[in-house]
Enzyme design. Structure first.
Site, PDB file in Angstrom:
ATOM      1  N   SER A 100     -11.037  -1.395  -1.052  1.00  0.00           N
ATOM      2  CA  SER A 100      -9.741  -1.294  -0.356  1.00  0.00           C
ATOM      3  C   SER A 100      -9.882  -1.590   1.127  1.00  0.00           C
ATOM      4  CB  SER A 100      -9.192   0.138  -0.468  1.00  0.00           C
ATOM      5  OG  SER A 100      -8.405   0.308  -1.593  1.00  0.00           O
ATOM      6  N   ASP A 127       0.850  -1.193   0.000  1.00  0.00           N
ATOM      7  CA  ASP A 127       0.000   0.000   0.000  1.00  0.00           C
ATOM      8  C   ASP A 127       0.885   1.243   0.000  1.00  0.00           C
ATOM      9  OD1 ASP A 127      -2.362   1.758   0.647  1.00  0.00           O
ATOM     10  OD2 ASP A 127      -3.309  -0.178   0.946  1.00  0.00           O
ATOM     11  N   HIS A 181      -3.906   5.943   3.194  1.00  0.00           N
ATOM     12  CA  HIS A 181      -4.562   4.701   2.766  1.00  0.00           C
ATOM     13  C   HIS A 181      -3.876   3.473   3.358  1.00  0.00           C
ATOM     14  CE1 HIS A 181      -5.933   1.601  -0.138  1.00  0.00           C
ATOM     15  NE2 HIS A 181      -6.918   2.421  -0.454  1.00  0.00           N
TER      16      HIS A 181
END
Length: 775
Positions: A550, A136, A217
């Site tokens: 996600s 990520d 994220h």
């Protein structure tokens, strides 16, 4: 663009076409190419593959990554004519240009059926011996979610490193974050960092050349999978309570392959797969996909290739299904060795109400936490009334301050980030925003931490509010924010954005595999940006609430860590099977799950086998296992030749003379495809599945069949009798349809199920029947 060198006319044509394109190209700009090399062809004179590549294929200074674990080959920065020269070497099996991919952007552990100190959490010691690798944007290591308090020593099998860099030292790793790496060579070579100069490096005003997370994220997904208990967690007062990941004691290995505002490059993703498998991870979580709605064939898809290398070595790979729903065939990450995860809602919501001047009230959602409007009525305008599309979407510089100053503005969703529209309204002098869905989003709502008072509403409510504005001389409204509500029914509901089936590459394999919580998920956040991620958002928050597949994939990664901890001998396919056959297809009203975009009943094209139910997955009774040889047989069955298969599996394949059937891969779901071009009449297809008993030694299972409408399903044998000597049993499923009278539903299929029951366990497989003509 990609090309390949297997012995088939199509591939030879493609190779010739691409080779000719490279040779004749007047564009001699350097690009990054990934080359797949036959590792068995290395001359013995070279001590390593790297020496061979640097001597025979490309100059040492141009080579970015050398791959030797999940993939054999290298990536290099070359001109098209240099790449064409490399291609002439007979040891080159395949080559493709580096491509950019995109991210598929705390009640959820309870909502999975996890309760503290019973069931899966207590039996697996929370997965403390399992290592989860997250691919990520990196991690913000100071968050409480990554504390190593009371964690035992790092597992002996760990061989990874803590790579230091900008604002990241060896002290940022601990017994929780046991390793961290970053991969930027593909990115830097693209010249898209900073000023756009080749090799220009990262603009360190917005990024860290290290595993530290500048985007948020990665911190969010890592803490969703493995976050420790964090008490008094919330996002500006929303979703208060204890935040925890699915596997709070699992170890975390961070692989930063995505960079703020820049996506993630294939060459770097492949390098991360290589590193993670060598480092000793047990699970890989990857919330990344094509982002263009087009799925590449497996031999041109580095996520599929890297994941095969991992799965073939016993590493479970969880991937996101993509956020291009509710359109059909929008699911991504389709390889059958990947576990593909869609998104559902949880039983928590953040309601807000819009009250109009005529007294009508409309419900929506919001995570706005600033000064409330306190019931004051403001003028309400819809800039889209002018017919100018950019104004209806509240795009940058599209709003007339004279029209919106001091007013609440209706903005249509789409084309720009939801939170950015609010900033456009604020800049133009607006006091609030109503964010209205269009038909494509239907009634699917996502909460955002807006910088001005904002309420998001579904398409129907949006249309009604716009009608009100058109019908009166002076329209007025206010927005009331109602905080956090739990116990919402129905839940789960399939998120409108979640990628949908059928599988666009091989519809014989049902994708997505299952869904998990992916709407309004609270997890840890970076300090580098505010909760909206906008440059102008200066707020700091320890936690943030995000939505996307996600967010769903790391729930399954954490679940896999717990299952692996409790069942160390289970393969990745067995772990996925346990999740799929025990998944729930009903909501908390005990009704069939619905689709957020339509409100109608959802189907296996939406949710796969159903919604993850971890307590049941711990003890599934039966599993459908898949070996590496089974995957090779599947690749043979879809027409891949030996050299094409070697691109994926690293070894040349021997396909049987009689081509296998792709439907016979031992998958926990069944898809029956009938040709629509064959004249009407009764048609049958038979599939073989092999069940492995992982429950009590002497177990007897009976079959329950729910036939799809217009189809007949029979199973032989109808009883499975397991014993000390008999641990696996194969059975045949025959699906019969009258193609003339088969009536498919709106999704182009009809659905049923096959379930094995022994009095304690219920192992369910969805059945899909469709008419399709494969190219």
């Amino acid at each position: 663009m990609g090309f390949l060198l297997p012995k088939s006319l199509l591939s030879l044509f493609l190779l010739h076409f691409f080779f000719t394109t490279l040779v004749n190209s007047s564009d001699q700009t350097v690009k990054t190419y990934i080359f797949r090399i036959d590792r068995f062809a290395k001359p013995s004179i070279f001590p390593t593959h790297y020496h061979w590549y640097a001597s025979e294929f490309a100059d040492q200074s141009t080579i970015l990554h050398v791959y030797d674990t999940v993939f054999h080959g290298f990536s290099a920065v070359l001109t098209p004519s240099q790449a064409a020269n490399v291609l002439q070497n007979p040891s080159v099996l395949a080559a493709f240009e580096d491509r950019r991919r995109q991210l598929h952007t705390t009640r959820s552990p309870q909502f999975l059926g996890l309760r503290n100190q019973r069931g899966l959490w207590s039996e697996s010691d929370y997965g403390s011996d399992v290592i989860v690798g997250v691919f990520d944007t990196g991690v913000w290591p100071e968050r409480r979610s990554f504390s190593d308090l009371n964690l035992g020593p790092i597992p002996n099998k760990w061989k990874g490193v803590c790579q230091i860099g900008s604002k990241f030292t060896s002290r940022n790793c601990n017994k929780k974050i046991i390793g961290a790496r970053f991969f930027a060579k593909g990115h830097e070579a693209s010249g898209r960092f900073g000023g756009g100069i080749i090799g220009g490096g990262i603009n360190e005003t917005v990024e860290f050349m290290s595993p530290r997370d500048a985007d948020g994220h990665g911190t969010h997904t890592a803490s969703t999978a493995t976050g420790r208990y964090s008490f008094q967690a919330s996002m500006s007062g929303y979703a208060p309570g204890i935040a925890k990941g699915v596997a709070p004691k699992a170890r975390l290995a961070v692989y930063k392959v995505c960079w703020k505002n820049s996506g993630c490059f294939d060459s770097d993703i492949l390098a991360a797969f290589d590193a993670a498998v060598n480092d000793g991870v047990d699970v890989i979580s990857i919330s990344i996909g094509g982002g263009d709605g087009i799925s590449s064939p497996y031999y041109l898809d580095p996520i599929a290739i890297g994941a095969y290398g991992a799965v073939s070595r016993g590493v479970f790979v969880s991937s996101s299904a993509g956020n291009d729903g509710p359109n059909g065939m929008s699911v991504t990450n389709l390889a059958p060795w990947l576990t593909t995860v869609g998104a559902g809602t949880i039983d928590r919501n953040f309601p807000a109400d819009i009250v109009l001047g005529n007294g009508r009230k409309f419900s929506g959602v919001s995570l706005y936490s600033g000064t409330p409007l306190s019931g004051k009525m403001y003028p309400l305008v819809y800039p889209g009334k002018s017919g100018v599309l950019s104004a209806s979407l509240c795009m940058e510089n599209s709003l007339d301050p004279n029209l919106v100053r001091g007013k609440i503005v209706i903005c249509d969703r789409g084309s720009s980030p939801r939170v950015a529209k609010g900033m456009v309204v604020k800049k133009a002098g607006g006091v609030g925003m109503i964010l209205a869905n269009g038909a494509s989003n239907g009634e699917g709502l996502i909460g955002d931490a807006h910088l001005i008072p904002t309420c998001a509403v579904g398409a129907n409510e949006g249309d009604a509010i716009k009608s009100y504005v058109s019908s009166v001389t002076v329209a007025t409204a206010t927005i009331n924010f109602r905080g956090t509500l739990i116990g919402i029914k129905p839940a789960p509901v399939v998120a409108s954005f979640s990628g949908r089936g059928p599988n666009g590459l091989n519809p014989e394999i049902l994708k997505p595999d299952l869904i998990a919580p992916g709407v309004n998920i609270l997890a840890a956040w970076t300090d580098a940006v505010g909760p909206t991620g906008l440059d102008s958002d200066t707020r700091k928050t320890e936690f943030n609430i995000l939505s996307g597949t996600s967010m769903a994939a790391p729930h399954v990664s954490g679940a896999a860590a717990l299952l692996k901890s409790a069942h160390p001998d289970w393969s990745p396919a067995a772990i996925r099977s346990a999740m799929m056959t025990t998944a729930s297809v009903t909501d908390n009203r005990f009704q069939p799950m619905t689709d957020e975009s339509t409100g109608a009943k959802s189907t296996p094209y939406d949710f796969g086998a159903g919604h993850l139910n971890l307590d049941l997955a711990m003890d599934p009774g039966l599993v459908y296992d898949i070996t590496n040889d089974d995957y090779v047989a599947f690749l043979c069955s879809i027409g891949y030749g030996p050299r094409t298969i070697q691109v994926i599996t690293r070894s040349p394949a021997n396909c049987p003379v009689k081509k296998p059937s792709p439907e016979n891969l031992n998958y926990p779901s069944i898809a029956a495809l009938f040709s629509s071009s064959i004249s009407g009449g009764s048609k049958s297809k038979t599939f073989v599945r092999t069940a492995t008993n992982v429950g009590l030694v002497n177990s007897v299972y009976s079959v329950r069949i729910e036939s799809p409408k217009g189809a007949e399903v029979t199973v032989k044998p109808a009883t499975l009798v397991f014993s000390e000597k008999v641990k696996t049993i194969s059975y045949a499923v025959t699906v019969t349809v009258d193609t003339k009278n088969l009536v498919l539903d709106d999704s182009g299929a009809v659905f049923g199920s096959l379930t094995w029951v022994d009095g304690k366990h219920v192992a369910r497989s969805p059945i899909v029947v469709t008419q399709i003509d494969l190219l």
